[in-house]
Design a protein around this motif. Structure first.
Motif, PDB file in Angstrom:
ATOM      1  N   LYS A 196       0.829  -1.208   0.000  1.00 50.15           N
ATOM      2  CA  LYS A 196       0.000   0.000   0.000  1.00 50.15           C
ATOM      3  C   LYS A 196       0.862   1.256   0.000  1.00 50.15           C
ATOM      4  CE  LYS A 196      -3.792   0.422   2.353  1.00 50.15           C
ATOM      5  NZ  LYS A 196      -4.800   0.426   3.442  1.00 50.15           N
ATOM      6  N   PHE A 197       1.952   1.218   0.758  1.00 47.97           N
ATOM      7  CA  PHE A 197       2.856   2.368   0.795  1.00 47.97           C
ATOM      8  C   PHE A 197       3.448   2.608  -0.585  1.00 47.97           C
ATOM      9  CE2 PHE A 197       7.154   4.136   2.018  1.00 47.97           C
ATOM     10  CZ  PHE A 197       6.667   5.383   2.361  1.00 47.97           C
ATOM     11  N   TRP A 198       3.871   1.522  -1.244  1.00 47.90           N
ATOM     12  CA  TRP A 198       4.399   1.636  -2.618  1.00 47.90           C
ATOM     13  C   TRP A 198       3.343   2.244  -3.543  1.00 47.90           C
ATOM     14  CZ3 TRP A 198       1.910  -1.278  -6.439  1.00 47.90           C
ATOM     15  CH2 TRP A 198       2.438  -1.127  -7.731  1.00 47.90           C
ATOM     16  N   ALA A 199       2.104   1.742  -3.473  1.00 45.67           N
ATOM     17  CA  ALA A 199       1.050   2.210  -4.384  1.00 45.67           C
ATOM     18  C   ALA A 199       0.760   3.695  -4.168  1.00 45.67           C
ATOM     19  CB  ALA A 199      -0.224   1.385  -4.175  1.00 45.67           C
ATOM     20  N   LYS A 200       0.788   4.148  -2.925  1.00 44.62           N
ATOM     21  CA  LYS A 200       0.541   5.568  -2.659  1.00 44.62           C
ATOM     22  C   LYS A 200       1.706   6.419  -3.154  1.00 44.62           C
ATOM     23  CE  LYS A 200      -2.489   4.757   1.302  1.00 44.62           C
ATOM     24  NZ  LYS A 200      -2.688   4.858   2.772  1.00 44.62           N
ATOM     25  N   ARG A 201       2.929   5.955  -2.913  1.00 44.34           N
ATOM     26  CA  ARG A 201       4.101   6.706  -3.362  1.00 44.34           C
ATOM     27  C   ARG A 201       4.146   6.830  -4.890  1.00 44.34           C
ATOM     28  NH1 ARG A 201       8.904   7.786  -0.454  1.00 44.34           N
ATOM     29  NH2 ARG A 201       8.239   8.698   1.512  1.00 44.34           N
ATOM     30  N   ARG A 202       3.752   5.774  -5.573  1.00 41.76           N
ATOM     31  CA  ARG A 202       3.851   5.761  -7.032  1.00 41.76           C
ATOM     32  C   ARG A 202       2.580   6.270  -7.708  1.00 41.76           C
ATOM     33  NH1 ARG A 202       8.557   6.405  -8.557  1.00 41.76           N
ATOM     34  NH2 ARG A 202       7.912   5.748 -10.635  1.00 41.76           N
ATOM     35  N   GLY A 203       1.592   6.720  -6.913  1.00 44.74           N
ATOM     36  CA  GLY A 203       0.398   7.326  -7.493  1.00 44.74           C
ATOM     37  C   GLY A 203      -0.525   6.346  -8.169  1.00 44.74           C
ATOM     38  N   VAL A 204      -0.596   5.093  -7.674  1.00 46.88           N
ATOM     39  CA  VAL A 204      -1.526   4.117  -8.265  1.00 46.88           C
ATOM     40  C   VAL A 204      -2.489   3.582  -7.201  1.00 46.88           C
ATOM     41  CG1 VAL A 204      -0.070   3.433 -10.195  1.00 46.88           C
ATOM     42  CG2 VAL A 204       0.214   2.266  -7.998  1.00 46.88           C
TER      43      VAL A 204
END
Length: 493
Positions: A196-204
């Protein structure tokens, strides 16, 4: 080396403040318990108002079931709580939930900003309880007494539920099934928190903007955990990116539960990325994914795979995988969406309504422009007095650089003008250059912690004492070497 990568990723999650402290966890438990007491008192009052027999009033009960990120145990310090109010047969949503319970909540000193969202696909109440945001939908079961430790998967409780009730239940049902189907719950929780952290950081991340929502990521993460039940955290992240970078969409993703599901033609689902709900062989997660957002999600899966396939190299750094998406370097032009209202308490409903219609705007932009990247981040201009929110959507070089923004706005305005019950606010659409996007709205320029966790043990045959995180007691963040003598540790982490 793989264990060290897992430890450093867990520490990064703690450093980023993604894991609530013990005190925050306790506060949330207290809020849930207070809310349960209010719900039980509410049902007794409704039973009395319905003039039920005394013994029925005494026996009647209701409960709360948490779901979403809190229910899965992957919430952060700022996360809200999704809780389903489960009531008995005589409590109705119109008269009792939205009137009686609403008034009871409004009268409580701990509760503020109570809003009824009646026209949503899942009707709910939204409020603050001791500073924590709560989303509270309702479902009515055909029983007199709803047990506190309700097993929601028991078919006895799922008889004769209407369509709205099923939609309200879907989040709880999905969470419950996921937690039962993953081979290692704690490992799954750690993995999902990272994803989830990755998805928020990458805007997806963000279903309303056409990206992946919490339930989508939870099922994708659970699927990988099922495929490799003995893998460590870092290996699971590697397998996550590898699996979905090359997934043959629109083949559906579904969790294995020991039963054979009917095979549907993926084209019949009309979804770019069909993800099957784990409690029904016929239902898929609600998705707003469009051509543009599908392209970006797949690109980010592939990027994640390219960066994690060298996980065991000496110079590997998780910060590179989790680098914020460089919007102003990637796009030369942006669609600026400015939304405002005359009062602060009207802004939330207005923005929420327009966000629920963003898919229509995306379709129109794809028609006239080509691919679009609807950045989910919300911004505020400190120089503007009226309550407002601003979005900046990246525009890829498309069919033409001259977008008829007036026609786009006219189409979108007609869409949002239909069905909205509250006071209308303002909406302005304009095209701006990357240089016109304020620094405060450039997510890619935010300061980030660059500390790189490192664990070094000179002799792995020595006895090691685990050191646990002060923020997350169940997580080992390193070891102390004892040189063979457990009484005299002489080396730190």
């Amino acid at each position: 080396m793989e264990e060290e990568r897992s430890l450093s990723l867990l520490q990064l999650m703690v450093n980023e403040g993604l894991v609530p402290s013990t005190e925050e966890e306790e506060n949330r438990k207290i809020v849930i318990e207070k809310l349960k007491q209010i719900v039980v008192a509410w049902v007794k009052r409704v039973a009395w108002q319905r003039r039920l027999p005394k013994q029925d009033i005494a026996a009647s009960s209701a409960t709360l079931l948490t779901y979403g990120s809190y229910g899965l145990g992957v919430h952060g310090s700022e996360s809200d709580i999704d809780a389903l109010c489960v009531g008995p047969y005589f409590a109705t949503i119109v008269d009792d939930f939205f009137i009686v319970l609403y008034n009871m909540l409004k009268s409580r000193p701990e509760v503020s900003e109570v809003h009824c969202v009646k026209d949503a696909k899942v009707p709910l109440m939204r409020f603050e309880f001791d500073g924590i945001s709560i989303d509270l939908p309702f479902v009515q079961l055909k029983v007199l007494a709803v047990p506190e430790n309700l097993d929601i998967l028991n078919p006895v409780f799922l008889r004769d539920i209407d369509e709205t009730g099923w939609k309200s239940l879907s989040g709880v049902l999905a969470n419950t099934r996921i937690c039962r189907l993953v081979p290692d719950l704690e490992k799954f929780q750690s993995m999902l928190r990272c994803v989830k952290f990755w998805a928020k950081r990458r805007g997806v991340y963000g279903n309303l903007n056409g990206f992946l929502g919490g339930i989508h990521l939870a099922i994708l993460a659970a699927f990988v955990c099922q495929c490799d039940p003995h893998a460590g955290l870092s290996a699971l992240i590697l397998h996550f990116f590898k699996t979905f970078a090359f997934w043959p969409w629109p083949r559906p993703v579904e969790l294995q539960d020991g039963t054979l599901h009917p095979t549907l033609n993926p084209t019949e689902t009309r979804l770019y990325m069909p993800i099957r709900l784990p409690f029904s062989p016929y239902e898929y997660c609600h998705s707003n994914i469009t051509k543009s957002t599908f392209y970006k999600i797949r690109t980010e899966f592939l990027r994640g795979h390219n960066l994690t396939k060298d996980l065991l190299k000496f110079d590997f750094d998780w910060h590179n995988v989790l680098e914020p998406f460089p919007y102003t370097k990637k796009y030369a032009r942006f669609l600026k969406i400015f939304l405002s209202a005359s009062k602060q308490d009207e802004l939330g409903d207005w923005v929420g309504w327009i966000k629920s219609r963003f898919r229509c705007l995306l379709f129109k932009l794809e028609e006239v422009q080509g691919l679009c990247d609807p950045n989910p981040a919300e911004h505020i201009d400190v120089n503007i007095a009226d309550p407002h929110v601003i979005f900046y959507w990246g525009l890829q070089a498309g069919k033409t650089n001259a977008i008829d923004i007036k026609s786009v706005k006219d189409v979108f305005w007609r869409n949002i003008s239909t069905g909205y019950q509250g006071p209308f606010g303002k909406m302005e659409l304009s095209i701006v250059q990357a240089s016109q996007v304020p620094k405060s709205a450039q997510f890619d320029t935010l300061s980030r912690k660059r500390t790189k966790a490192c664990w070094k043990m000179m002799d792995y045959h020595q006895r090691r004492i685990p050191i646990y995180s002060q923020h997350v007691p169940q997580y080992i963040v390193g070891y102390v070497s004892t040189n063979g003598d457990p009484e005299y540790p002489n080396a730190g982490v």
